[in-house]
Design an enzyme around this catalytic site. Structure first.
Site, PDB file in Angstrom:
ATOM      1  N   HIS A   9      49.040  38.567  35.658  1.00 18.32           N
ATOM      2  CA  HIS A   9      47.776  37.853  35.860  1.00 18.32           C
ATOM      3  C   HIS A   9      46.688  38.358  34.912  1.00 18.32           C
ATOM      4  CE1 HIS A   9      45.774  41.259  37.843  1.00 18.32           C
ATOM      5  NE2 HIS A   9      46.911  41.470  38.482  1.00 18.32           N
ATOM      6  N   HIS A 144      52.372  40.840  39.162  1.00 19.83           N
ATOM      7  CA  HIS A 144      51.472  41.981  39.039  1.00 19.83           C
ATOM      8  C   HIS A 144      52.050  43.082  38.143  1.00 19.83           C
ATOM      9  CE1 HIS A 144      49.205  40.182  42.384  1.00 19.83           C
ATOM     10  NE2 HIS A 144      50.402  39.853  42.836  1.00 19.83           N
TER      11      HIS A 144
END
Length: 199
Positions: A9, A144
């Protein structure tokens, strides 16, 4: 062989320098939105037909921007690619540095945090299922940092035993991606390349 493009992200609005983990309310910053847009542009010619995301706000916002660039109709959410859970989320990154950024030790696992073995197990379960559902397809996932580094090592045949192994050769930045394949005959991952950042 199913091909996965693992996307981290974009940067997060975090003026308090909080180690946010799975905490709600942490959204992409303007920089993070631009990182996501550039990442989406870099993936345009890869033939990606499926997009998965961790359900947290920062990953879903990144995935939505990528989805717009790739013209994929929907985002599939999956909890198995969530951020690693640790009971110390909410402390500052300065405080995190005091424990060498390692929340996988027994001290934290005994308080309900995830061990590296637990994270590897859920990630591999996800990858094998994706390969079975999308044989021969190209799939992007938005997740992540630690999940990314764990997966990168696994794709190179290394099973990490401690956090230091994940950062010794550098930690891939937010808004970056790498490509790997999934072999269902051996239930293994195979590194292909780290995608150049689209600056």
């Amino acid at each position: 062989m199913t091909t996965i493009f693992f996307c981290r992200h974009g940067s997060v609005e975090n003026p308090g320098d909080i180690f946010y983990g799975r905490l709600p309310g942490f959204h992409l910053s303007s920089e993070g939105k631009e990182e996501a847009r550039k990442l989406g542009v870099s993936l345009k010619n890869e033939g990606i037909s499926v997009l998965y995301s961790s359900p947290l706000e920062r990953t879903m916002e990144t995935a939505e921007i990528i989805r717009g660039e790739l013209h994929i109709p929907t985002i599939l959410k999956d909890d198995r690619i969530l951020e690693v859970y640790t009971p110390i989320e909410g402390i500052t990154f300065t405080e995190l540095e005091k424990i060498d950024d390692d929340f996988y030790t027994n001290d934290y696992v005994s308080k309900g945090g995830e061990s590296l073995e637990m994270v590897i197990s859920r990630l591999m379960d996800f990858y094998i299922e994706v390969a079975k559902k999308h044989p021969g397809e190209k799939v992007a996932i938005v997740s992540h940092g630690d999940n990314m580094m764990i997966t990168l090592l696994l794709s190179k045949g290394i099973v990490p035993k401690r956090k230091a192994e994940m950062i010794q050769d550098g930690y891939l930045p937010r808004g970056s991606a790498f490509e790997f394949g999934i072999d269902l005959h051996s239930n293994s991952l195979h590194f292909v390349r780290i995608l150049p950042k689209n600056d």
